[in-house]
Design a protein around this motif. Structure first.
Motif, mmCIF file in Angstrom:
data_model
loop_
_atom_site.group_PDB
_atom_site.id
_atom_site.type_symbol
_atom_site.label_atom_id
_atom_site.label_comp_id
_atom_site.label_asym_id
_atom_site.label_seq_id
_atom_site.Cartn_x
_atom_site.Cartn_y
_atom_site.Cartn_z
ATOM 1 N N THR A 129 0.832 -1.190 0.000
ATOM 2 C CA THR A 129 0.000 0.000 0.000
ATOM 3 C C THR A 129 0.869 1.243 0.000
ATOM 4 O O THR A 129 1.809 1.353 0.768
ATOM 5 N N PHE A 130 0.534 2.188 -0.878
ATOM 6 C CA PHE A 130 1.254 3.449 -0.957
ATOM 7 C C PHE A 130 0.462 4.507 -0.206
ATOM 8 O O PHE A 130 -0.735 4.637 -0.381
ATOM 9 N N PHE A 131 1.139 5.231 0.657
ATOM 10 C CA PHE A 131 0.522 6.328 1.378
ATOM 11 C C PHE A 131 1.174 7.627 0.914
ATOM 12 O O PHE A 131 2.390 7.759 0.974
ATOM 13 N N SER A 132 0.370 8.568 0.451
ATOM 14 C CA SER A 132 0.918 9.840 0.010
ATOM 15 C C SER A 132 1.408 10.624 1.216
ATOM 16 O O SER A 132 0.976 10.388 2.340
ATOM 17 N N PRO A 133 2.303 11.572 1.009
ATOM 18 C CA PRO A 133 2.801 12.388 2.118
ATOM 19 C C PRO A 133 1.671 13.103 2.878
ATOM 20 O O PRO A 133 1.747 13.269 4.087
ATOM 21 N N LEU A 134 0.608 13.486 2.173
ATOM 22 C CA LEU A 134 -0.519 14.137 2.831
ATOM 23 C C LEU A 134 -1.190 13.199 3.824
ATOM 24 O O LEU A 134 -1.494 13.589 4.944
ATOM 25 N N ILE A 135 -1.397 11.950 3.450
ATOM 26 C CA ILE A 135 -2.024 10.974 4.340
ATOM 27 C C ILE A 135 -1.122 10.730 5.553
ATOM 28 O O ILE A 135 -1.586 10.666 6.695
ATOM 29 N N ILE A 136 0.165 10.607 5.313
ATOM 30 C CA ILE A 136 1.095 10.389 6.421
ATOM 31 C C ILE A 136 1.082 11.582 7.360
ATOM 32 O O ILE A 136 1.085 11.430 8.582
ATOM 33 N N ALA A 137 1.032 12.803 6.817
ATOM 34 C CA ALA A 137 1.022 14.011 7.641
ATOM 35 C C ALA A 137 -0.254 14.098 8.486
ATOM 36 O O ALA A 137 -0.221 14.537 9.621
ATOM 37 N N VAL A 138 -1.391 13.663 7.925
ATOM 38 C CA VAL A 138 -2.668 13.720 8.644
ATOM 39 C C VAL A 138 -2.717 12.660 9.734
ATOM 40 O O VAL A 138 -3.274 12.868 10.803
ATOM 41 N N ALA A 139 -2.118 11.506 9.475
ATOM 42 C CA ALA A 139 -2.141 10.412 10.442
ATOM 43 C C ALA A 139 -1.280 10.766 11.587
ATOM 44 O O ALA A 139 -1.325 10.649 12.671
#
Length: 139
Positions: A129-139
């Motif tokens: 699964t690829f997580f974009s930097p935006l998703i990582i920042a929100v998590a």
């Protein structure tokens, strides 16, 4: 040999018709599988239509510059080896899926954490699964 109806191909989700630019074969001409039979234009794209199997052009139903709806029969081909029907393709795909299901799965847990806050993290069971930097920042 069997007859096969060549239909105007769908060349996009919103495309409902196409214009036949030119036929590269005439009635009575023989062709090989994959050989380009005709060229079709739409408002978005021009496309070459390949032969689904080897055979002979029996009848051309529309001429160059005719506008034809997607799915209409544009020619009758006499083919020696018909391509697999959709039901055969679906059953073959289903068999491949079943074979994949029988293989043992290797799942790795991937933990993604926010650099600013180490207390926030989440896991997933699929390591691809690829997580974009935006998703990582929100998590």
């Amino acid at each position: 040999m069997s007859k096969l109806e060549l239909k105007m191909p769908k060349m996009g989700e919103s495309i409902t018709e196409g214009t036949i630019i030119s036929w590269l074969l005439s009635e009575g001409d023989s062709f090989e599988e994959g050989e380009i039979i005709l060229e079709v234009a739409t408002d978005k794209v021009d496309n070459e239509v390949p032969a689904p199997a080897s055979g002979t052009m029996k009848e051309i139903k529309f001429q160059a510059k005719d506008v034809v709806e997607v799915g209409k029969v544009i020619a009758i081909l006499e083919v020696s080896n018909e391509k697999k029907s959709t039901s055969n393709l679906k059953s073959n795909t289903k068999e491949q899926d079943e074979t994949k299901d029988k293989k043992p799965e290797k799942r790795k847990a991937a933990t993604i954490s926010n650099a600013g806050s180490s207390s926030q993290s989440f896991t997933t069971s699929n390591s691809n699964t690829f997580f974009s930097p935006l998703i990582i920042a929100v998590a």
